[in-house]
Structure formats: C-alpha cells, structure tokens
Design a protein around this motif. Sequence first.
Motif, PDB file in Angstrom:
ATOM      1  N   ASP A 133       4.923  51.201 -60.695  1.00  0.00           N
ATOM      2  CA  ASP A 133       4.694  51.733 -62.038  1.00  0.00           C
ATOM      3  C   ASP A 133       5.430  50.902 -63.077  1.00  0.00           C
ATOM      4  OD1 ASP A 133       3.620  54.402 -63.472  1.00  0.00           O
ATOM      5  OD2 ASP A 133       5.528  53.814 -64.374  1.00  0.00           O
ATOM      6  N   TRP A 134       6.678  50.542 -62.795  1.00  0.00           N
ATOM      7  CA  TRP A 134       7.455  49.754 -63.744  1.00  0.00           C
ATOM      8  C   TRP A 134       6.869  48.353 -63.916  1.00  0.00           C
ATOM      9  CZ3 TRP A 134      13.263  51.106 -62.331  1.00  0.00           C
ATOM     10  CH2 TRP A 134      13.527  52.400 -62.799  1.00  0.00           C
ATOM     11  N   ASP A 135       6.272  47.792 -62.856  1.00  0.00           N
ATOM     12  CA  ASP A 135       5.640  46.479 -62.969  1.00  0.00           C
ATOM     13  C   ASP A 135       4.539  46.484 -64.027  1.00  0.00           C
ATOM     14  OD1 ASP A 135       7.151  45.088 -61.121  1.00  0.00           O
ATOM     15  OD2 ASP A 135       5.828  45.555 -59.436  1.00  0.00           O
ATOM     16  N   GLN A 136       3.869  47.616 -64.179  1.00  0.00           N
ATOM     17  CA  GLN A 136       2.723  47.710 -65.080  1.00  0.00           C
ATOM     18  C   GLN A 136       3.060  48.338 -66.423  1.00  0.00           C
ATOM     19  OE1 GLN A 136      -0.147  49.988 -62.860  1.00  0.00           O
ATOM     20  NE2 GLN A 136       0.049  48.697 -61.037  1.00  0.00           N
ATOM     21  N   ASN A 137       4.284  48.832 -66.574  1.00  0.00           N
ATOM     22  CA  ASN A 137       4.633  49.620 -67.757  1.00  0.00           C
ATOM     23  C   ASN A 137       5.452  48.792 -68.748  1.00  0.00           C
ATOM     24  OD1 ASN A 137       5.555  51.562 -69.634  1.00  0.00           O
ATOM     25  ND2 ASN A 137       5.497  53.166 -68.094  1.00  0.00           N
ATOM     26  N   PRO A 138       4.901  48.466 -69.907  1.00  0.00           N
ATOM     27  CA  PRO A 138       5.652  47.656 -70.884  1.00  0.00           C
ATOM     28  C   PRO A 138       6.856  48.372 -71.475  1.00  0.00           C
ATOM     29  CG  PRO A 138       3.625  48.489 -71.869  1.00  0.00           C
ATOM     30  CD  PRO A 138       3.560  48.831 -70.412  1.00  0.00           C
ATOM     31  N   HIS A 139       6.908  49.710 -71.342  1.00  0.00           N
ATOM     32  CA  HIS A 139       8.034  50.453 -71.912  1.00  0.00           C
ATOM     33  C   HIS A 139       9.283  50.399 -71.029  1.00  0.00           C
ATOM     34  CE1 HIS A 139       5.579  52.086 -75.127  1.00  0.00           C
ATOM     35  NE2 HIS A 139       4.663  52.412 -74.243  1.00  0.00           N
ATOM     36  N   ARG A 144      11.944  44.405 -66.985  1.00  0.00           N
ATOM     37  CA  ARG A 144      11.287  43.138 -67.283  1.00  0.00           C
ATOM     38  C   ARG A 144      12.272  42.026 -67.628  1.00  0.00           C
ATOM     39  NH1 ARG A 144       8.912  46.169 -71.074  1.00  0.00           N
ATOM     40  NH2 ARG A 144       9.556  44.645 -72.662  1.00  0.00           N
ATOM     41  N   GLU A 145      13.399  42.363 -68.241  1.00  0.00           N
ATOM     42  CA  GLU A 145      14.293  41.315 -68.742  1.00  0.00           C
ATOM     43  C   GLU A 145      15.733  41.796 -68.735  1.00  0.00           C
ATOM     44  OE1 GLU A 145      13.788  42.079 -73.496  1.00  0.00           O
ATOM     45  OE2 GLU A 145      12.133  41.068 -72.466  1.00  0.00           O
ATOM     46  N   HIS A 150      14.278  43.550 -62.525  1.00  0.00           N
ATOM     47  CA  HIS A 150      13.758  43.642 -61.158  1.00  0.00           C
ATOM     48  C   HIS A 150      14.854  43.908 -60.120  1.00  0.00           C
ATOM     49  CE1 HIS A 150       9.736  42.541 -62.463  1.00  0.00           C
ATOM     50  NE2 HIS A 150      10.280  41.580 -63.196  1.00  0.00           N
ATOM     51  N   ASP A 151      15.959  44.460 -60.569  1.00  0.00           N
ATOM     52  CA  ASP A 151      17.048  44.830 -59.656  1.00  0.00           C
ATOM     53  C   ASP A 151      16.749  46.221 -59.093  1.00  0.00           C
ATOM     54  OD1 ASP A 151      19.380  45.439 -58.324  1.00  0.00           O
ATOM     55  OD2 ASP A 151      20.707  44.719 -59.913  1.00  0.00           O
ATOM     56  N   THR A 329      16.866  47.436 -80.281  1.00  0.00           N
ATOM     57  CA  THR A 329      16.062  46.223 -80.445  1.00  0.00           C
ATOM     58  C   THR A 329      14.753  46.334 -79.674  1.00  0.00           C
ATOM     59  OG1 THR A 329      18.065  44.878 -80.700  1.00  0.00           O
ATOM     60  CG2 THR A 329      16.032  43.727 -80.118  1.00  0.00           C
ATOM     61  N   GLU A 330      14.843  46.808 -78.435  1.00  0.00           N
ATOM     62  CA  GLU A 330      13.643  46.941 -77.604  1.00  0.00           C
ATOM     63  C   GLU A 330      12.668  47.961 -78.181  1.00  0.00           C
ATOM     64  OE1 GLU A 330      12.689  45.220 -75.098  1.00  0.00           O
ATOM     65  OE2 GLU A 330      14.485  44.033 -74.684  1.00  0.00           O
ATOM     66  N   LEU A 331      13.200  48.990 -78.828  1.00  0.00           N
ATOM     67  CA  LEU A 331      12.346  50.012 -79.423  1.00  0.00           C
ATOM     68  C   LEU A 331      11.876  49.631 -80.824  1.00  0.00           C
ATOM     69  CD1 LEU A 331      14.324  53.180 -78.253  1.00  0.00           C
ATOM     70  CD2 LEU A 331      12.182  52.290 -77.319  1.00  0.00           C
ATOM     71  N   LYS A 332      12.307  48.438 -81.266  1.00  0.00           N
ATOM     72  CA  LYS A 332      11.873  47.889 -82.564  1.00  0.00           C
ATOM     73  C   LYS A 332      12.247  48.802 -83.730  1.00  0.00           C
ATOM     74  CE  LYS A 332       8.111  45.067 -80.697  1.00  0.00           C
ATOM     75  NZ  LYS A 332       8.610  45.136 -79.313  1.00  0.00           N
ATOM     76  N   PHE A 333      13.483  49.301 -83.700  1.00  0.00           N
ATOM     77  CA  PHE A 333      13.976  50.094 -84.813  1.00  0.00           C
ATOM     78  C   PHE A 333      14.179  49.203 -86.030  1.00  0.00           C
ATOM     79  CE2 PHE A 333      15.951  54.318 -83.347  1.00  0.00           C
ATOM     80  CZ  PHE A 333      14.920  54.530 -82.442  1.00  0.00           C
TER      81      PHE A 333
END
Length: 476
Positions: A133-139, A144-145, A150-151, A329-333
């Motif tokens: 699920d996480w592989d496909q989920n951009p949220h 991802r980074e 990927h730990d 930052t990831e949530l683009k506030f």
Amino acid sequence: MNAIDPISGPAIWLTLFAIAQLLYGLTFLVDLYLFTRPVNLVSSATAPPDDETPQILLLYPVLHEMEETMRTTFTALSRLDYPKDRWSVTAIPNADDHATIASLERLQTEFDFLTITKIPPTSHASWDIVWKDWDQNPHAYWWREGKFAHDRNLPPKKTRQLIYALYHALEDAPQGEDFLIDYIDADSCPPRDHFRAGAAGMLTHDVIQAENVAGNLNASLAASWHAFDHMAWDGRKYRHLTADGKHPYWILGKGVFFRARDLQRLGGFHPWMAIEDPEVGMRFWAAGKKLAVVEAPLIEEVPLTFGRGITQRKRWVCGFLQSLSLPLTELKFSMSQTMKAWMNFLPCASLWVNALGFPTGIWALTYGANNAAIPPWLFWLSLINITAFVLTMIGLYISTWRRTALVLTRTSDRLFYMLKINPLFLMIWWVVWLIPIWLGFWMYMRSGGLVWERTEKINANEALIRSERTPAVSGS
C-alpha cells in the motif's frame, strides 16, 4: 531619574525587562487568537437510529500492562450504549509480550466483545499488505524519501501496532465496506455515550475527538499538577482548534474517531514519530477533513510522580517538534498555515514565561509609574499583561472547578484539588516544564522517541469506574 532599584540602573536590566513583557504579551496574543476561533461541538443526542449506526472498531494498543488496569477499561467499555452488533474491541499487543497476551486471554472470558490480534515482527510476511500500500500511496512520504525510506524495521511502539491493525482490519472487511476506527490507551475509560457521540459527529464531520480528564487528580501533588495540564488544554483550549476547519489541528491520541479508509488513503500512521497525534491530525486537516469535539471526556490516569510526568512530557515535546518540521514541508503548508500550526505548540512551550512576565509586571505596576527609567508604553504593556493573566486564570479556574465534578463527588475533595493548583504552585510547575521542554528538544535533535517509552499505568481509576462514576453523557 530614580536609582533605587536595579532595573533603573544599567540599560541591560531595562532591556531584559522589556523582552520579558514583550514575550508575555505574545503569549496572550496567541491565546487571544486561539480563543476567538469558533468551536465545533457534537452531541450524542443527534446520533442516528440503531439500525443506521456505523460499525465501530476500537483498537486497544497495549504493552506490558497490568491485568487489573485493562479490566477497569473493559468494565467501562461494557457499559457503552451502542448496538452490540455494531462495535467490537481488538487488543493489539506485540506477539512477544506474553504476559499481556495471557492477561488478555483471561479477560476474554469476562468480556465477549474482546478479540486479540498479536502484532508480529515487521519481517513477517503478513506485513506485506502495508509495504504494498505504501509503495502506491503518495501520501506515505516517510516511505519514499529521507533516512527511513523503505525501512521495514519500524520502531517497536504503539504506532507500529496501530499500522498493522488498521491495514489488516481493512483487509478483512467486506469489499467496499467502510467503518469507523477509534483507539484508546490501556487506562482510558470512555463515558456511556462515547460511541453514540462519535457516530453523531461523523454525520457532519470527518474526525471526532473526545476530551480527556484525569480520574486520579488528587492522588499526589504531582498527579494534581499533571491533571491540570489536561484541564487547561484538553478541556478548555483544544476545542478551539476545530475552528470551522480553518486551523490546522492535532488529535489527542486517544478517543478519536475517523473513517478507516480515510486514513488508509492518507498513508496510515507515520511510524517514525515519537507520538503520532499531531502529524496525523495535520494530515487529515491538509486533506480537507474537518474536526469536531465531543465534550463528554475519557477518564484516564496521570503519572503519580514528577519523574514519570517529565518522561511523558519530554516525549510529547519531541513529537510536537518532529511534527512541526519536515511534515509541514511534505504537506505543503504555506507560511501562514505553518505559523498557525506552531500556535498549537506555543501555549505549551511558553508556560515558563508566566513565571518571568508576571512578577516583573507586578514590579512595574508597583514602582513603574514613578520611575522615569520605564517608558510609558512598557508600563502600560505590563498592565495589559497582568490584566490578561488575571482574566485567564479566572476563566481557567471556573472551568477546572466544573470539570472536577466529573470525577470527584465530594465538595471537600474538589476544594482540596483547587488548593493544590493555586497560582503560586502553578508558577513552580510552569518553571518545571522547562525540563521536559529541554529534554524533548534534545530527543528531537537526536531523532529520539522511536522506542515505546510507555507511561506506567497502575489501575488508579478502578474504584471510580467500579462505582459507575463515569462522566455524564451531557459532557462537562
């Protein structure tokens, strides 16, 4: 110029005095902003009829818990006013927590609503549904980074248990069926209408949060001061974060309802936080999910000693700082949204300013009018700050007095509690708060809080729950 007192001498003293009052004024401006935000409350009175109530799964993450503590919580759950076929409780201990599992298996013979899901190591194949699920989920940005990308060796803590339980509950649900998730701590005892209030709130909102109150607030001086934190934040200020959906909110980490598939679409729980509450709340908010609060609180324990309270609070501070850094930052506030998010933490981070701003403000009012070294604007700022403090404390004491009735039946016990949170004692407590703030900051700088440093539960509320003195359904 008068040269009687030290502050009228070197300019450095006047500068420090001015800084103290400006900081004090800033804390009241933050409070003014928060208290002027609208409040969205929900009531169990508007719950749907029994045949239309949503299915609710209550997750119960536990670690090395006393059997009696869990029995007290299950006793409170057994009194819930909700259709029996529309809710269940799943305890989620770690698979190697054998003592807790044995206790839960014994408790299953007493409470037929209880099931147990043992959380295996992340190397087990049953975790594959999470990774896929996480592989496909951009949220799921942590996947991802960054240094934990990927730990799969997720930290052995409450969040890991919730992640596994969420994805497997969704996997086991009928195709396309959604349901509500609620989760509580080992010692959390909800009121009878807890589920009905959650179901009512979900008719108009997306996230429903119950407030908290300590049941053992007179157990020790430390417990009284720890309980006051919940009186001031959970029971008074927190509800203003609802704000008609216009302010980034946190959740309180227990007694919170949301749709299971809503959280799945947003990536589930962030596993690399000291506490999950602030980050997941802001992720809901960034996705346009609106929060409402139900007043009838969960009863919980607070630590009996200052040492345990500091351990708990340093973990909170670390989690707050973690949530207010990379996630924003990831949530683009935007800049204004980031400032609003920080306003959730500032009331906690600035408690110590009371012990600096109040006495220096009193000094200014006593000596400043005839002291040419103090500019008029600084004298008037001190007057405004002291007035704001007095009004704030009056409102807080009125609210606290009312909430003590939720867990204390005798007026003498309620007065005894109020005596232990007198302004002088609170000044001391707010200075003590500097310790967990510093320790939490140090944890944050070292990426700490990744192992479950649990707050020990001692079944402090057994007598209260067994006597059926749970909060009234109408709230506080």
